[in-house]
Design a protein around this motif. Structure first.
Motif, short mmCIF file in Angstrom:
data_model
loop_
_atom_site.label_atom_id
_atom_site.label_comp_id
_atom_site.label_asym_id
_atom_site.label_seq_id
_atom_site.Cartn_x
_atom_site.Cartn_y
_atom_site.Cartn_z
N LEU A 84 -51.86 15.30 14.42
CA LEU A 84 -51.13 14.09 14.78
C LEU A 84 -52.09 12.93 14.94
CD1 LEU A 84 -48.45 12.83 15.77
CD2 LEU A 84 -48.93 13.77 18.02
N VAL A 85 -51.78 11.82 14.30
CA VAL A 85 -52.50 10.58 14.52
C VAL A 85 -51.55 9.68 15.29
CG1 VAL A 85 -53.61 8.57 13.44
CG2 VAL A 85 -53.71 10.82 12.32
N GLU A 86 -52.02 9.10 16.40
CA GLU A 86 -51.11 8.27 17.20
C GLU A 86 -51.76 6.94 17.54
OE1 GLU A 86 -48.34 10.70 20.12
OE2 GLU A 86 -50.41 11.43 20.25
N ARG A 87 -50.91 5.98 17.90
CA ARG A 87 -51.35 4.65 18.35
C ARG A 87 -52.13 3.90 17.27
NH1 ARG A 87 -52.05 5.31 24.68
NH2 ARG A 87 -54.07 6.26 24.26
N ILE A 88 -51.59 4.02 16.03
CA ILE A 88 -52.15 3.22 14.94
C ILE A 88 -51.86 1.76 15.25
CG2 ILE A 88 -51.93 2.69 12.48
CD1 ILE A 88 -51.10 5.63 12.07
N GLY A 89 -52.88 0.93 15.09
CA GLY A 89 -52.67 -0.51 15.30
C GLY A 89 -52.82 -0.95 16.75
N LEU A 90 -53.02 0.00 17.66
CA LEU A 90 -53.22 -0.36 19.07
C LEU A 90 -54.72 -0.38 19.40
CD1 LEU A 90 -50.30 1.60 20.77
CD2 LEU A 90 -50.37 -0.76 19.97
N ALA A 91 -55.03 -0.76 20.63
CA ALA A 91 -56.44 -0.92 21.02
C ALA A 91 -57.25 0.34 20.77
CB ALA A 91 -56.53 -1.32 22.48
N GLU A 92 -56.68 1.48 21.11
CA GLU A 92 -57.36 2.74 20.78
C GLU A 92 -56.35 3.76 20.27
OE1 GLU A 92 -61.12 4.28 22.53
OE2 GLU A 92 -59.75 5.74 23.45
N GLY A 93 -56.74 4.45 19.21
CA GLY A 93 -55.86 5.46 18.63
C GLY A 93 -56.40 6.85 18.88
N ASP A 94 -55.58 7.87 18.55
CA ASP A 94 -55.97 9.26 18.75
C ASP A 94 -55.69 10.09 17.52
OD1 ASP A 94 -53.94 8.57 21.46
OD2 ASP A 94 -56.12 8.69 21.69
N LEU A 95 -56.60 10.99 17.21
CA LEU A 95 -56.35 12.02 16.20
C LEU A 95 -56.46 13.36 16.91
CD1 LEU A 95 -56.20 13.40 13.35
CD2 LEU A 95 -58.67 13.08 13.21
N VAL A 146 -52.52 23.78 -2.53
CA VAL A 146 -52.53 23.22 -1.18
C VAL A 146 -51.79 21.89 -1.18
CG1 VAL A 146 -54.02 22.23 0.59
CG2 VAL A 146 -54.68 24.37 -0.53
N ILE A 147 -50.82 21.80 -0.30
CA ILE A 147 -50.00 20.59 -0.20
C ILE A 147 -50.14 19.98 1.18
CG2 ILE A 147 -47.62 19.73 -0.25
CD1 ILE A 147 -47.04 21.55 -2.49
N LEU A 148 -50.28 18.67 1.22
CA LEU A 148 -50.32 17.91 2.47
C LEU A 148 -48.93 17.36 2.72
CD1 LEU A 148 -51.90 16.39 4.75
CD2 LEU A 148 -52.34 14.59 3.06
N VAL A 149 -48.39 17.63 3.90
CA VAL A 149 -47.07 17.12 4.27
C VAL A 149 -47.26 16.04 5.32
CG1 VAL A 149 -44.85 17.69 5.34
CG2 VAL A 149 -45.95 19.33 3.78
N LEU A 150 -46.70 14.86 5.06
CA LEU A 150 -46.85 13.75 5.98
C LEU A 150 -45.52 13.25 6.51
CD1 LEU A 150 -49.41 11.39 4.15
CD2 LEU A 150 -49.87 13.04 5.96
N ASN A 151 -45.50 12.91 7.80
CA ASN A 151 -44.32 12.30 8.41
C ASN A 151 -44.85 11.07 9.14
OD1 ASN A 151 -42.09 11.59 9.88
ND2 ASN A 151 -41.75 13.62 10.76
N CYS A 152 -44.69 9.90 8.50
CA CYS A 152 -45.27 8.66 9.05
C CYS A 152 -44.26 7.91 9.89
CB CYS A 152 -45.77 7.77 7.92
SG CYS A 152 -47.14 8.48 7.04
N GLY A 153 -44.63 7.62 11.13
CA GLY A 153 -43.86 6.74 11.98
C GLY A 153 -44.52 5.38 12.01
N SER A 154 -43.94 4.44 12.75
CA SER A 154 -44.49 3.08 12.71
C SER A 154 -45.91 3.03 13.24
CB SER A 154 -43.59 2.12 13.48
OG SER A 154 -43.38 2.63 14.78
N SER A 155 -46.28 3.91 14.18
CA SER A 155 -47.66 3.92 14.67
C SER A 155 -48.22 5.33 14.74
CB SER A 155 -47.72 3.26 16.05
OG SER A 155 -46.92 4.01 16.95
N SER A 156 -47.69 6.21 13.91
CA SER A 156 -48.14 7.61 13.98
C SER A 156 -48.10 8.26 12.61
CB SER A 156 -47.23 8.39 14.93
OG SER A 156 -45.91 8.41 14.40
N ILE A 157 -48.85 9.35 12.49
CA ILE A 157 -48.78 10.20 11.29
C ILE A 157 -48.81 11.64 11.77
CG2 ILE A 157 -49.88 10.90 9.13
CD1 ILE A 157 -51.42 8.18 9.23
N LYS A 158 -47.75 12.39 11.42
CA LYS A 158 -47.77 13.84 11.71
C LYS A 158 -48.09 14.52 10.41
CE LYS A 158 -43.81 14.98 13.80
NZ LYS A 158 -42.81 15.60 14.68
#
Lengths: 125, 367
Positions: B32-43, B2-14
């Motif tokens: 998708l994880v979004e809005r890292i570092g902001l008031a509220e983020g989403d997974l 099992v392999i985890l593939v990550l694509n990290c943006g400045s405030s996101s992780i796909k």
């Protein structure tokens, strides 16, 4: 050409360095020729084909190497270059394509001054 | 495995989790994880064969984001693995490998240092990838990591195609040159396309068009990248959602001077405010542009014509560079879904041997 080679902006100086095997002159000249070819391909695609390619300008009217290099590898789009017609063709108006080439190639000496005189004449007469 | 593939943006992780040893490289989950570092983020977590799961809370950094992903993956209800031990390796998409990485690479201190040194020429992308690598170091210590670069496939491009006609010293001092991106995609679809078309990949002339939010065209000659439309950064080449693509640099310096813009502001102008968004003022999404186009909006018509036209220009250019073309491949969000785009781009190319099948094309469209 100047920035890439540090030698000169004049193609004749670049040709000389190219023939001496200067690597940066070789790179620069290959880029110079290659980019002309890229635009020929691009504009042929934009227009849905091409009937005639015309070379002009100081280098266009005098550099056999440039014209031959630019026209090479374009057989897939109907270009058949005539190396004999091209050899020695300097400062003349001439067809450079083979008789059975779908795409015609020509070298034409430019004459912007004549166009300017003509426009001027037409507007003042 | 099992392999985890990550694509990290400045405030996101796909992410995607793939079982490489199942019958057909089985996708287990994506998200998708979004809005890292902001008031509220989403997974947003989508396990295959189970109900999707969403989470909304502050996510201060990439490490926290990765921890939340791991929790979701091992969750009794919406998880897909029983424990973190099942993740045997992590693969990272990294935008810029410079001239250091002509291939994918196992991560060690030297790899990290080289990626870090490239942050100077890839300030929008590489720092986030490093964050992702550091996060995995913490959350999955000892698990091997691999970096896969957008630029690697294009490292075979010859100097005549990668050099800019600028003073040579800027290549020597800063390695300013064309790098090209989407390499992983171009390489994959060139090969798959060759199989589909019955071509010998190693003796072929292929033009791949990856048209998504970003877009680029690549000339693949005998299995190797020979030229590509993105350049020193992902800015160059095609008209994109918010990027201008190819433009006379003197127009940029003129605007900057007239408007009193800093280099950073010019960068934002070219990368975030241009493209079809800048031309139309409507949207960066081609579906919105299609809608406005169909309503007869003149600027949407112009923008779409430019967007399609520029793809066709690169096809003509790369055919001339390679001395012909055997296969044209379309991929990416727009490439895979827009019938109009593919038909428009392929029209008028009969002079170079292209015969488009409108019936085959119809139906492979936006769902």
């Amino acid at each position: 050409m100047l920035g890439l080679t540090g030698i000169s902006s004049d193609m004749r100086d670049i040709d000389k360095a190219y023939n001496e095997g200067n690597p940066r002159a070789i790179l620069a000249r290959d880029m110079y020729y290659g980019r002309i070819k890229k635009f020929i391909g691009q504009y042929a695609a934009e227009m849905g084909g091409v009937d005639l390619i015309v070379f002009t300008g100081g280098v266009g009217e005098n550099s056999c190497e440039m014209r031959e290099s630019v026209c090479s590898g374009l057989e897939f789009m109907g270009v058949k270059f005539d190396r004999n017609a091209n050899a020695g063709a300097r400062g003349v108006d001439k067809i450079l394509s083979a008789a059975d080439s779908k795409v015609k190639i020509a070298v034409v000496a430019t004459n912007e001054e004549l166009v300017i005189a003509t426009d001027t004449y037409n507007l003042v007469k | 495995m099992v392999i985890l593939v990550l694509n990290c943006g400045s405030s996101s992780i796909k992410y995607q989790v793939i079982d490489m040893e199942s019958a057909s490289s089985k996708l287990l989950a994506k998200g998708l994880v979004e809005r890292i570092g902001l008031a509220e983020g989403d997974l947003t977590h989508k396990p295959v064969g189970k109900e999707p799961f969403e989470l909304h809370r502050p996510i201060p950094d990439h490490t926290t984001g990765i921890e939340l992903v791991m929790e979701a993956l091992t969750h009794p209800v919406h998880g897909v693995i029983r424990s973190l031990d099942e993740v045997k390796a992590v693969g990272h998409r990294v935008a810029h490998g410079g001239e250091f990485f002509p291939q994918s690479c196992l991560v060690n201190d030297d790899t990290k240092e080289k990626i870090r040194s490239l942050c100077q020429i890839a300030p929008l992308h590489n720092p986030a990838s490093l964050e992702g690598i550091r996060a995995i170091d913490q959350v999955l210590p000892g698990v091997p990591q691999v970096t896969v670069f957008d630029t690697s496939f294009h490292q075979t491009i010859p100097a005549v195609n990668y050099m800019f006609a600028l003073p040579y010293e800027y290549y020597e001092k800063y390695r300013v040159r064309k790098y090209g991106f989407h390499g992983t995609s171009h390489k994959f679809v060139a090969r798959e396309g060759a199989k589909l078309a019955g071509l010998d990949f190693d003796r072929s002339k292929i033009i791949t068009c990856h048209i998504g939010n970003g877009g680029s065209v690549t000339a693949v000659l005998n299995g190797k990248s020979y030229d590509t439309s993105m350049g020193f950064s992902p800015l160059d080449g095609l008209v994109m959602g918010t990027r201008c693509g190819q433009v006379d640099a003197s127009a940029i310096t003129f605007i900057g001077d007239k408007e009193g813009m800093s280099f950073a502001e010019l960068d934002t102008l070219m990368n975030k405010k241009s493209g079809v968004l800048g031309l139309t003022g409507i949207s960066s999404d081609m579906r919105d542009i299609d809608k406005a186009y169909n309503e007869g909006n003149p600027r949407a018509i112009l923008a779409r014509d430019m967007y399609y036209g520029r793809i066709k220009k690169f096809i003509g250019q790369y055919a001339a560079e390679m001395g012909g073309v055997d296969l044209i491949v379309f991929t990416g969000g727009v490439g895979e879904n827009s019938c109009e785009m593919r038909e428009s781009v392929c029209s008028g190319l009969e002079f170079m041997g292209v015969k488009f099948d409108r019936n085959a094309n119809a139906g492979a469209c936006w769902v």
